[in-house]
Design an enzyme around this catalytic site. Structure first.
Site, mmCIF file in Angstrom:
data_model
loop_
_atom_site.group_PDB
_atom_site.id
_atom_site.type_symbol
_atom_site.label_atom_id
_atom_site.label_comp_id
_atom_site.label_asym_id
_atom_site.label_seq_id
_atom_site.Cartn_x
_atom_site.Cartn_y
_atom_site.Cartn_z
ATOM 1 N N THR A 6 0.823 -1.213 0.000
ATOM 2 C CA THR A 6 0.000 0.000 0.000
ATOM 3 C C THR A 6 0.859 1.266 0.000
ATOM 4 O O THR A 6 0.709 2.138 -0.867
ATOM 5 C CB THR A 6 -0.920 -0.004 1.238
ATOM 6 O OG1 THR A 6 -1.654 -1.216 1.211
ATOM 7 C CG2 THR A 6 -1.869 1.162 1.241
ATOM 8 N N VAL A 7 1.774 1.366 0.962
ATOM 9 C CA VAL A 7 2.578 2.603 1.052
ATOM 10 C C VAL A 7 3.513 2.717 -0.154
ATOM 11 O O VAL A 7 3.635 3.792 -0.764
ATOM 12 C CB VAL A 7 3.369 2.637 2.383
ATOM 13 C CG1 VAL A 7 4.312 3.836 2.409
ATOM 14 C CG2 VAL A 7 2.410 2.687 3.567
ATOM 15 N N LYS B 52 8.084 1.629 11.909
ATOM 16 C CA LYS B 52 8.203 2.069 13.316
ATOM 17 C C LYS B 52 8.521 0.931 14.266
ATOM 18 O O LYS B 52 9.277 1.097 15.218
ATOM 19 C CB LYS B 52 6.922 2.778 13.761
ATOM 20 C CG LYS B 52 5.712 1.873 13.907
ATOM 21 C CD LYS B 52 4.470 2.517 13.424
ATOM 22 C CE LYS B 52 4.553 2.555 11.925
ATOM 23 N NZ LYS B 52 3.315 2.751 11.230
ATOM 24 N N GLU C 146 10.651 9.778 8.597
ATOM 25 C CA GLU C 146 9.510 10.656 8.913
ATOM 26 C C GLU C 146 8.187 9.888 8.929
ATOM 27 O O GLU C 146 7.327 10.104 9.784
ATOM 28 C CB GLU C 146 9.435 11.798 7.879
ATOM 29 C CG GLU C 146 8.347 12.808 8.140
ATOM 30 C CD GLU C 146 8.571 13.622 9.395
ATOM 31 O OE1 GLU C 146 9.526 14.406 9.445
ATOM 32 O OE2 GLU C 146 7.784 13.470 10.360
ATOM 33 N N GLY D 275 2.332 9.358 10.304
ATOM 34 C CA GLY D 275 1.955 9.413 8.886
ATOM 35 C C GLY D 275 2.482 10.669 8.222
ATOM 36 O O GLY D 275 3.685 10.932 8.227
ATOM 37 N N GLY E 297 -11.839 -0.399 7.285
ATOM 38 C CA GLY E 297 -10.415 -0.493 6.910
ATOM 39 C C GLY E 297 -9.490 0.280 7.833
ATOM 40 O O GLY E 297 -8.310 0.429 7.547
ATOM 41 N N ASP F 61 1.383 -0.011 18.970
ATOM 42 C CA ASP F 61 1.754 0.832 17.821
ATOM 43 C C ASP F 61 2.078 2.258 18.295
ATOM 44 O O ASP F 61 3.081 2.851 17.888
ATOM 45 C CB ASP F 61 0.601 0.839 16.802
ATOM 46 C CG ASP F 61 0.837 1.811 15.674
ATOM 47 O OD1 ASP F 61 1.588 1.478 14.752
ATOM 48 O OD2 ASP F 61 0.269 2.927 15.718
ATOM 49 N N LYS G 188 5.836 4.530 18.284
ATOM 50 C CA LYS G 188 6.020 5.911 17.835
ATOM 51 C C LYS G 188 6.566 6.777 18.974
ATOM 52 O O LYS G 188 7.448 7.611 18.769
ATOM 53 C CB LYS G 188 4.691 6.459 17.313
ATOM 54 C CG LYS G 188 4.203 5.693 16.083
ATOM 55 C CD LYS G 188 2.747 5.967 15.766
ATOM 56 C CE LYS G 188 2.259 5.095 14.619
ATOM 57 N NZ LYS G 188 0.813 5.140 14.424
ATOM 58 N N GLY H 89 -2.594 5.479 6.146
ATOM 59 C CA GLY H 89 -3.208 5.518 4.814
ATOM 60 C C GLY H 89 -2.151 5.657 3.734
ATOM 61 O O GLY H 89 -1.047 6.155 3.969
HETATM 62 N N1 HSE Z 1 -2.249 1.419 12.536
HETATM 63 C C1 HSE Z 1 -1.830 2.766 12.801
HETATM 64 C C2 HSE Z 1 -3.013 3.591 13.236
HETATM 65 C C3 HSE Z 1 -1.181 3.423 11.640
HETATM 66 O O1 HSE Z 1 -4.114 3.080 13.402
HETATM 67 O O2 HSE Z 1 -2.816 4.775 13.465
HETATM 68 C C4 HSE Z 1 0.174 2.907 11.381
HETATM 69 O O3 HSE Z 1 0.991 3.092 12.491
#
Ligand code: HSE
Length: 437
Positions: free
Chosen positions: A13-14, A105, A129, A134, A187, A201, A205, A302
């Site tokens: 995707t990215v 990350k 970055e 994001g 999604g 997650d 970060k 995204g």
């Molecule tokens: N899954 C993460 C979120 C995005 O829901 O913000 C990617 O780190």
């Protein structure tokens, strides 16, 4: 026109978003960079999927070595994800003296100290970055815009999945499971949502940001992590009666010789700007000694928002190459000899304010037993409500405290939980409220 050749490892995707920007906005980038960014090779195991991108002949290959061994490629984008293959390939790129851009990350939070040290050894840059927030330029802000500031604290919403779910519970009164199913259907949440909803997650970060803000090594293991899976519509409703919203916050504070770094559901007042961050959006507030407060708000996930950050890194590296100025901005914000091993304050030692919900029988003496225990642990109650509603034969007693120490709170709640008149385990949610001294 000069050309800078770029390679990419992984085109999911990215990666597809990055390819789209590089191919479809080549003129815009040329006008800003003064050179052509040429996406020369893209390695992915899937050569047949229609990505909606028109790669030139021979660009898409199924062998990463083609990227690694191409001497023209000076910048490699890693968008594979995971911590094994991606790590191995990044190490090989660095050893081949190629600059690397990654959004990974989890890898940086767990093994970044080693990767950055390898990058320094080979005199190349590892740019990241897109790993945090994001499209929000949080790394650039910390490393460059705030270079003249001491960072006092950072408080943010760094996980869009959790923010979407909490928004849904708040606005629709849905239980957690229903809000999660809705996030999955739209999604925003993965089929296995653990990494997001249990706070890991966001911790990845925060580990990266904390290192950059205070000049310390990346230290994921010592970050306190608590997710949102136990948040109920009832607590959200009571929070609102006290003037608070509940958000999953990433909190990092400079405490002098130690750093606070924690992820947990947090009550914040309606007038805190983070309260207005709804749905899958992210935001991060930096509190700094010269600039004061800065809030960055945007899409933390995204295809195109994340690709936007990756492309910003590619262009930064390309500018360095054009002007032979690699290493101008230190990767971890501080010069390597100034990166210290600052300990993270153990959670038991933090002080903050608390919300408790205690399920207790509705009879004389119960409130005084509960408040007696809190008094024994030096926990002062600011406000208390007993709700009329019965849940499992008990009534909820909800209270807000003044500042208290986490260790005392945990001991007091354990003692309260052991009272015969108390039913389910008490609920604790921490509060961040700048309006309160
Ligand atoms: N899954 C993460 C979120 C995005 O829901 O913000 C990617 O780190």
């Amino acid at each position: 026109m000069k050309q800078i050749h770029v390679g990419m490892l992984g085109c999911g995707t990215v990666g597809t978003g990055v390819a789209r920007i590089l191919l479809e906005r080549a003129d815009l980038i040329r006008a800003r960079l003064g050179a052509d960014l040429v996406l020369k090779r893209v390695a992915d195991i899937d050569l047949t999927r229609d990505r909606g991108v028109r790669f030139g002949k021979g660009v898409l290959v199924d062998d990463a070595s083609v990227v690694l061994e191409d001497p023209d490629i000076r910048i490699v984008v890693e968008t594979i994800g995971g911590e094994t293959v991606a790590k191995d390939l990044i190490l090989r790129c660095l050893a081949a003296k190629k600059h690397v851009v990654t959004a990974n990350k989890a890898l940086l939070a767990s093994q970044g100290n080693e990767l950055f040290s390898e990058a320094m050894k080979y005199g190349v840059d590892l740019a990241f970055e897109a790993s945090t927030g994001g499209c929000m330029p949080v790394i650039k802000t910390l490393r460059e815009a705030l270079v003249g500031n001491r960072i006092e604290e950072m408080i943010g919403i760094l996980n869009g999945t959790c923010n979407y779910i909490l928004t849904k519970i708040t606005e629709d009164g849905s239980p957690f499971e229903k809000a999660l199913a809705d996030a999955q259907q739209k999604g925003y949440a993965e089929a296995d949502p653990t990494l997001d909803v249990e706070g890991f997650d966001a911790a990845h970060k925060l580990a990266i940001l904390t290192a950059l803000a205070y000049g310390m090594q990346i230290n994921l293991a010592d970050i306190y992590v608590e997710g949102i899976s136990r948040i109920t519509p009832m607590d959200i409703e009571y929070a609102r009666e006290f003037g608070y919203n509940i958000k999953l916050l990433a909190i990092s504070k400079d405490r002098g010789d130690r750093i606070e770094a924690r992820i947990h559901p947090t009550m914040i007042p309606f007038d805190n700007l983070l309260s207005s961050v709804r749905g899958p959006l992210n935001a991060l507030t930096f509190t700094c000694d010269a600039a004061g407060d800065i809030l960055i708000y945007g899409r933390g996930a995204g295809m195109m928002p994340t690709a936007s950050a990756v492309v910003a890194d590619i262009v930064d590296l390309a500018r360095n190459l054009l002007h032979d100025s690699g290493g101008r901005v230190p990767m971890l914000s501080f010069q390597p000899e100034h990166i210290r091993n600052i300990p993270v304050l153990p959670m038991a030692e933090i002080t903050t304010r608390y919300y408790f919900r205690i399920a207790a029988q509705d009879r004389p003496g119960v409130l005084s037993a509960v408040s007696g225990i809190l008094g024994d642990y030096d926990i002062s109650i600011k406000s208390v409500h007993q709700k009329g509603r019965k849940t499992n034969g008990s009534v909820p007693i909800v209270m807000i405290t003044h500042w208290a120490k986490e260790a005392d709170v945990q001991k007091a709640l354990a003692e309260i939980a052991s009272l015969d008149v108390v039913g389910d385990a008490p609920v604790l949610i921490r509060i961040e409220d700048d309006n309160e001294a």
